[in-house]
Design a protein around this motif. Sequence first.
Motif, short mmCIF file in Angstrom:
data_model
loop_
_atom_site.label_atom_id
_atom_site.label_comp_id
_atom_site.label_asym_id
_atom_site.label_seq_id
_atom_site.Cartn_x
_atom_site.Cartn_y
_atom_site.Cartn_z
N ASN A 24 0.80 -1.22 0.00
CA ASN A 24 0.00 0.00 0.00
C ASN A 24 0.84 1.28 0.00
N ILE A 25 2.15 1.12 0.19
CA ILE A 25 3.04 2.28 0.19
C ILE A 25 4.03 2.12 -0.97
N ILE A 26 3.89 3.00 -1.94
CA ILE A 26 4.68 2.91 -3.16
C ILE A 26 6.16 3.12 -2.85
N HIS A 27 7.02 2.26 -3.41
CA HIS A 27 8.46 2.49 -3.33
C HIS A 27 8.87 3.18 -4.62
N VAL A 28 9.60 4.27 -4.48
CA VAL A 28 9.92 5.10 -5.64
C VAL A 28 10.68 4.34 -6.72
N ASN A 29 11.43 3.27 -6.33
CA ASN A 29 12.16 2.47 -7.31
C ASN A 29 11.51 1.12 -7.59
N GLY A 30 10.29 0.94 -7.09
CA GLY A 30 9.54 -0.27 -7.42
C GLY A 30 9.71 -1.43 -6.48
N ARG A 31 10.80 -1.48 -5.72
CA ARG A 31 10.99 -2.58 -4.77
C ARG A 31 11.90 -2.15 -3.63
N VAL A 32 11.76 -2.82 -2.48
CA VAL A 32 12.57 -2.50 -1.31
C VAL A 32 13.94 -3.14 -1.45
N ASN A 33 14.98 -2.31 -1.38
CA ASN A 33 16.35 -2.79 -1.52
C ASN A 33 17.27 -1.79 -0.82
N PRO A 34 17.61 -2.02 0.46
CA PRO A 34 18.41 -1.05 1.21
C PRO A 34 19.70 -0.63 0.52
N GLN A 35 20.44 -1.59 -0.05
CA GLN A 35 21.70 -1.24 -0.70
C GLN A 35 21.47 -0.29 -1.87
N ALA A 36 20.47 -0.60 -2.71
CA ALA A 36 20.18 0.25 -3.86
C ALA A 36 19.71 1.63 -3.42
N ASP A 37 18.88 1.66 -2.37
CA ASP A 37 18.37 2.95 -1.88
C ASP A 37 19.51 3.82 -1.35
N ILE A 38 20.41 3.21 -0.57
CA ILE A 38 21.55 3.94 -0.03
C ILE A 38 22.45 4.43 -1.16
N ASP A 39 22.64 3.59 -2.17
CA ASP A 39 23.49 3.98 -3.31
C ASP A 39 22.94 5.21 -4.02
N VAL A 40 21.62 5.29 -4.16
CA VAL A 40 21.01 6.45 -4.82
C VAL A 40 21.32 7.72 -4.03
N ILE A 41 21.06 7.68 -2.73
CA ILE A 41 21.30 8.85 -1.89
C ILE A 41 22.79 9.22 -1.89
N ASN A 42 23.65 8.22 -1.65
CA ASN A 42 25.09 8.49 -1.59
C ASN A 42 25.62 9.06 -2.90
N THR A 43 25.14 8.52 -4.02
CA THR A 43 25.60 9.00 -5.32
C THR A 43 25.26 10.47 -5.51
N GLU A 44 24.04 10.85 -5.15
CA GLU A 44 23.63 12.25 -5.31
C GLU A 44 24.43 13.17 -4.40
N LEU A 45 24.71 12.72 -3.18
CA LEU A 45 25.49 13.55 -2.26
C LEU A 45 26.95 13.64 -2.73
N LEU A 46 27.48 12.54 -3.25
CA LEU A 46 28.83 12.54 -3.80
C LEU A 46 28.95 13.50 -4.98
N LEU A 47 27.96 13.45 -5.88
CA LEU A 47 27.97 14.33 -7.05
C LEU A 47 27.84 15.79 -6.65
N ALA A 48 27.04 16.04 -5.61
CA ALA A 48 26.89 17.41 -5.12
C ALA A 48 28.22 17.93 -4.56
N ASP A 49 28.93 17.08 -3.81
CA ASP A 49 30.24 17.48 -3.27
C ASP A 49 31.26 17.66 -4.39
N LEU A 50 31.21 16.77 -5.39
CA LEU A 50 32.15 16.87 -6.51
C LEU A 50 31.93 18.17 -7.26
#
Length: 363
Positions: A111-137
């Motif tokens: 009943n709660i939509i996952h923005v990437n279609g499925r629950v996957n902690p590693q993938a979710d963390i990678d998305v956030i970390n990548t965006e923060l890394l790119l922002a710092d770069l």
Amino acid sequence: MGFNCGIVGLPNVGKSTIFSALTSIQAQAANYPFCTIEPNTGVVPLPDPRLEVLAAIANSKEIIPTTIEFVDIAGLVKGASQGEGLGNQFLGHIRSVDAIAHVVRCFEDDNIIHVNGRVNPQADIDVINTELLLADLSSVEKRIDRVRKAAKSGDKAAKEEATTLELAQKYLAEGKSLRLCPEIESFRALGFITAKPTLYVANVTEAEIKSGTNESEHLSALRKIAAQENTPIVTICGAMEAEIAQLPKEERSAYLEELGLKNSGLDRLALAGHGLLELITFFTVGPKECHAWTCHKGATAPEAAGKIHTDFERGFIRAEVIGYDDYVQGKGEAGARDNGKLRIEGKTYIVVDGDVVHFRFNV
């Protein structure tokens, strides 16, 4: 007190639900991305049983706990560093906080939509970390040429900054968060997002909290990630904490006891945020009030005094200090003094967690 922790994560991981329960402020929560655009802030009291003990000894009329501020920052998505999903605005909010609480979804719910279609902690963390890394770069690339030019002119500070920026650029290009690198303090001084102290908040099912065993594969996966990074992790059921937050304060302890829990997940999160920022608590105690205060570990007596009022730091003369245990054993200031446990400390004294302090000052 000026110490705050930003709550970040993908949309629909439970950030706003946890924040609402944490602060008793009903942050807007909806089942679609970007429902939270402006960051919500809430000041949370830090649970500390020592306050009740000290107040009882001194017959204090009022108890005032120390606090930590939490900031609910709207969900980041892939492309945030390029402005996707109002990403630049969100990243700006993250830059302004002292530490980051990264909420990771570890529960299944159709009943709660996952923005990437499925629950996957590693993938979710990678998305956030990548965006923060790119922002710092991006931040490095905007600064490095200007700093290099200043360094060539013989500016010593610019030379040091250029060296730090070049090293940061190398790590970021390799996909490394700066908080996991040996030169973390140098990176932190330059305000990089990925250098901020970080903890993971695992949002799990109520069953996992109640049982304390039979972890889901999602929580187990997050624990492995946290262990590899040496990053603290707090386990919370956002939905359950929201229910607890609706109860009258006097009923919450009884409810937690029924569940076999000593502290709520929110109490543990507040304490973890306090610890993440390497903060300590000292006390001022008297018949009017028993007051907890926060300062950074390693703060001198004048710096701690400044947390109460800037005049205290500016006109600091001395600090009259009693350790918490000594105060309790002496049944108050008079008894501690009689036991030889009241110390007179000067400007170089490093405040210790639990100190009961009376500052003398003159402005």
